[in-house]
Each structure stands twice: as C-alpha cells, then as structure tokens.
Motif scaffolding. Structure first.
Motif, mmCIF file in Angstrom:
data_model
loop_
_atom_site.group_PDB
_atom_site.id
_atom_site.type_symbol
_atom_site.label_atom_id
_atom_site.label_comp_id
_atom_site.label_asym_id
_atom_site.label_seq_id
_atom_site.Cartn_x
_atom_site.Cartn_y
_atom_site.Cartn_z
ATOM 1 N N ASP A 229 33.549 46.632 50.424
ATOM 2 C CA ASP A 229 32.417 45.720 50.303
ATOM 3 C C ASP A 229 32.115 45.422 48.844
ATOM 4 N N ARG A 230 32.138 46.448 48.012
ATOM 5 C CA ARG A 230 31.839 46.265 46.591
ATOM 6 C C ARG A 230 32.935 45.452 45.893
ATOM 7 N N LYS A 231 34.185 45.674 46.280
ATOM 8 C CA LYS A 231 35.275 44.886 45.699
ATOM 9 C C LYS A 231 35.120 43.408 46.039
ATOM 10 N N ALA A 232 34.719 43.109 47.278
ATOM 11 C CA ALA A 232 34.516 41.724 47.689
ATOM 12 C C ALA A 232 33.378 41.086 46.893
ATOM 13 N N ALA A 233 32.276 41.827 46.731
ATOM 14 C CA ALA A 233 31.148 41.326 45.944
ATOM 15 C C ALA A 233 31.552 41.126 44.492
ATOM 16 N N PHE A 234 32.345 42.053 43.980
ATOM 17 C CA PHE A 234 32.808 41.972 42.599
ATOM 18 C C PHE A 234 33.657 40.718 42.389
ATOM 19 N N GLN A 235 34.587 40.485 43.296
ATOM 20 C CA GLN A 235 35.453 39.320 43.175
ATOM 21 C C GLN A 235 34.661 38.033 43.282
ATOM 22 N N ASP A 236 33.662 38.022 44.164
ATOM 23 C CA ASP A 236 32.776 36.868 44.288
ATOM 24 C C ASP A 236 32.023 36.626 42.986
ATOM 25 N N PHE A 237 31.552 37.708 42.375
ATOM 26 C CA PHE A 237 30.842 37.631 41.099
ATOM 27 C C PHE A 237 31.730 37.024 40.016
ATOM 28 N N ILE A 238 32.952 37.513 39.904
ATOM 29 C CA ILE A 238 33.884 37.018 38.885
ATOM 30 C C ILE A 238 34.252 35.563 39.155
ATOM 31 N N ASN A 239 34.531 35.217 40.420
ATOM 32 C CA ASN A 239 34.880 33.839 40.757
ATOM 33 C C ASN A 239 33.754 32.867 40.440
ATOM 34 N N THR A 240 32.529 33.335 40.550
ATOM 35 C CA THR A 240 31.368 32.487 40.302
ATOM 36 C C THR A 240 31.092 32.296 38.818
ATOM 37 N N TYR A 241 31.208 33.358 38.044
ATOM 38 C CA TYR A 241 30.762 33.309 36.655
ATOM 39 C C TYR A 241 31.882 33.440 35.620
ATOM 40 N N ALA A 242 33.090 33.751 36.049
ATOM 41 C CA ALA A 242 34.195 33.886 35.079
ATOM 42 C C ALA A 242 35.515 33.534 35.755
ATOM 43 N N LYS A 243 35.514 32.423 36.482
ATOM 44 C CA LYS A 243 36.652 32.068 37.331
ATOM 45 C C LYS A 243 37.959 31.927 36.558
ATOM 46 N N ASP A 244 37.899 31.314 35.406
ATOM 47 C CA ASP A 244 39.124 31.021 34.654
ATOM 48 C C ASP A 244 39.392 32.026 33.537
ATOM 49 N N GLU A 245 38.700 33.159 33.573
ATOM 50 C CA GLU A 245 38.855 34.156 32.513
ATOM 51 C C GLU A 245 39.683 35.343 32.995
ATOM 52 N N ALA A 246 40.368 35.969 32.054
ATOM 53 C CA ALA A 246 41.167 37.161 32.365
ATOM 54 C C ALA A 246 40.257 38.381 32.273
ATOM 55 N N ILE A 247 39.653 38.730 33.394
ATOM 56 C CA ILE A 247 38.708 39.837 33.440
ATOM 57 C C ILE A 247 39.243 40.940 34.352
ATOM 58 N N GLU A 248 39.277 42.162 33.851
ATOM 59 C CA GLU A 248 39.623 43.299 34.699
ATOM 60 C C GLU A 248 38.354 43.825 35.359
ATOM 61 N N ILE A 249 38.477 44.262 36.613
ATOM 62 C CA ILE A 249 37.320 44.840 37.294
ATOM 63 C C ILE A 249 37.659 46.252 37.745
ATOM 64 N N ASP A 250 36.638 47.092 37.779
ATOM 65 C CA ASP A 250 36.848 48.487 38.151
ATOM 66 C C ASP A 250 35.601 49.016 38.855
ATOM 67 N N LEU A 251 35.811 49.971 39.735
ATOM 68 C CA LEU A 251 34.722 50.617 40.460
ATOM 69 C C LEU A 251 34.796 52.119 40.251
ATOM 70 N N ILE A 252 33.641 52.749 40.099
ATOM 71 C CA ILE A 252 33.606 54.208 40.098
ATOM 72 C C ILE A 252 32.442 54.656 40.968
ATOM 73 N N GLU A 253 32.650 55.732 41.679
ATOM 74 C CA GLU A 253 31.612 56.277 42.538
ATOM 75 C C GLU A 253 30.725 57.203 41.722
ATOM 76 N N GLN A 254 29.429 57.050 41.897
ATOM 77 C CA GLN A 254 28.491 57.931 41.210
ATOM 78 C C GLN A 254 28.329 59.226 41.989
ATOM 79 N N GLY A 255 28.464 60.333 41.298
ATOM 80 C CA GLY A 255 28.185 61.623 41.910
ATOM 81 C C GLY A 255 26.766 62.027 41.553
ATOM 82 N N TYR A 256 26.597 63.240 41.080
ATOM 83 C CA TYR A 256 25.280 63.689 40.643
ATOM 84 C C TYR A 256 25.055 63.283 39.189
#
Length: 310
Positions: A229-256
């Motif tokens: 779900d977060r990857k889909a939202a992330f890709q939507d975010f990039i497509n909306t605001y940085a569609k033609d840019e070379a942007i890397e995306i990454d996710l990390i899970e928060q622990g404590y």
C-alpha cells in the motif's frame, strides 16, 4: 511524520528554488569553519550572486544614568565597526575571493543573536539563511531548532562536522504538502548544480501496535500489505510531483523509538550529503510547531547539512 497513505493535493507556490542571495551568520568561532567551507562550495557549484555575512555582538548596558548618553555611543562604535568587520573580512577571505565570484557583504548587529539574525534575514530578503551548528556540546541543536521555528523563510543548518559536497540528497516524505515543498526544492536545487546529485525519497511506516500481540504469520502478512500500500502511494506521489525526474524511493519500517532517529540512521547509512525537510507553514502557531521528526533530526544530527523548507 504523518502515517497517511494517500497523496494530498497541494498548490505549489512556484516551480523554482533560486539561491541568488544568501545570508550566513558567523559566531566568530570554531563553528564558522564549516559554514565558510560550505559557502565556498556553494559559490562554486551554484549561481549565487551575493553573500552577506552577519555577526551579532552582545549589547552593552550601562546602568549609571549620567554615563548612558556619553559612553554608550563609544561602546557601540567600538564594537560595531572597524575591528569586527575587519576580522570577518579576514576570515571570509580565506575561503572566498571578493573580486572573483559572488558579491560579498558584511553586517554587524547588536543584541540577542537569534533575534538579530532573523531580523537581518527579514530586512535583507535573503533566499536562504545559513547558520553553523557546533557539535559535542550539551546545547547542540537548540539554536538550530529555535532559528527554524522562528524563521519565515528557508533555513540551512551546517553541522560542524559536515562535508562540503552534494552527491546524495535525502528527502523524508510523508505525502503531506510539506513533503511536496521539500521534494520540489530538492529537485530545483539539483537542477542548478553543475554536477547532478542523486535524490532519494524515504518514507517511514509503522504497523499498528495491536499486531505485535498476534501470531507471527499475521504480522508478516500485514507487513506485506502495508508495504504494498505504501509503495503504491509513494509511486502516486512521485508521478504527481516528480514525474519526469530520476528519483529513488525507499521504505523503512519503524520499530521502537522516534522516527527522526530512524531517518538520521538511514541518511548516515546512505552517506547523505544533504537532508531536505518540509516544515510547517507561516502562521504564528505553525511557526512554533516543527513536528517531532524535524525537531529530533536537528537535535541528533551532527554530520549532515539540513535544509528546512517553509
């Protein structure tokens, strides 16, 4: 940072982030070395037109009434003029050539350092306010946080141990309008660089606490769903605001622990040269509410320059 997974709409103020005029605060101490090195670097890689260096002297209060009128003027002139500005000029000359590069100006003020620097920034109309941050002290991060809280413009914090280079830029993203401003700024800044940097957008997500009490299989299944779900939202975010840019995306899970600590560790692991954060707006209330992530990063960070965008 917000935990929403939806991309929020935002009206961008403009599509550019220009750095024509910088204002850098000097304390006339050790922390100035990192600021001056970075100003030297920025003058080489960005089309900066002018730099002003400001130093704030403590105000001298005379309590004897008869001396106030006769002596205060002498104190002011002595501290404000020749000696201080000449010392500033000598320090800056080690890093910047006044005859080759951006125009260099000097300003001295008297009073509370934080308030006077902010006043200078407001009056000058500088595109960016730059301040150094000493490391290894119990007060580390306090000036930076206060300055960012009260500044109505963009602020750049240069830790004492930072490196003057721009190869990797990290933009923490929570899909809010603040994240949009940060990403927009990082992209616009990168376009001005002679050698383009790598931009990484990072999002920290957290699983609902209730699932820590469930069986392991359920936890892993939920984690997969949350990541997808977060990857889909992330890709939507990039497509909306940085569609033609070379942007890397990454996710990390928060622990404590605080998200800011996770982000700082991630930035250090990626050897980030710059962190770009979107702060809250310009209202009197919002100026006092940086958010826990920005607060924590500014408090803990002793190595990576941080640009806080408003």
């Amino acid at each position: 940072m917000s935990t929403t997974t939806a991309v929020e709409s935002v009206q961008l103020a403009n599509g550019s982030f220009e750095l024509n005029y910088l204002l850098a605060a000097l304390e006339m101490g050790k922390a100035d070395e990192s600021v001056l090195r970075y100003m030297q670097f920025m003058a080489q890689v960005l089309p900066i037109k002018a730099l002003t260096f400001v130093h704030v002297l403590p105000k001298v209060d005379l309590y004897v009434t008869d001396l106030n009128q006769n002596m205060q003027h002498l104190f002011d002139n002595f501290q404000h003029q020749d000696e201080v500005q000449e010392n500033m000029r000598q320090q800056v000359a080690k890093y910047l050539d006044e005859n080759n590069g951006p125009r260099v100006h000097f300003s001295t003020r008297q009073g509370n350092p934080l308030e006077e620097v902010l006043q200078e920034a407001r009056l000058s109309g500088a595109d960016l306010l730059v301040v150094g941050q000493r490391s290894g002290t119990g007060n580390h991060g306090i000036l930076a946080r206060n300055l960012v809280r009260k500044s109505t413009g963009n602020s750049f914090i240069v830790p004492e141990q930072s490196k003057a280079q721009l190869k990797t830029i990290v933009v923490p993203v929570d899909f809010s309008p603040h994240s949009v401003r940060a990403l927009e700024t990082a992209i616009a800044l990168n376009k001005q660089l002679k050698e383009k940097a790598k931009i990484i957008c990072i999002n920290v997500f957290e699983l609902p606490a209730v699932f820590s009490y469930k069986v392991r299989n359920s936890y892993e299944a939920l984690k997969v769903v949350m990541e997808d779900d977060r990857k889909a939202a992330f890709q939507d975010f990039i497509n909306t605001y940085a569609k033609d840019e070379a942007i890397e995306i990454d996710l990390i899970e928060q622990g404590y622990g605080n998200v800011g600590a996770y982000l700082l560790q991630y930035c250090e692991d990626k050897q980030a040269d710059l962190i770009v954060l979107g702060a809250r707006g310009h209202s009197k209330v919002e100026l006092l509410l940086l958010g826990s992530v920005t607060e924590k990063l500014l408090m803990l960070n002793q190595n990576i320059p941080t640009l806080v965008v408003k």
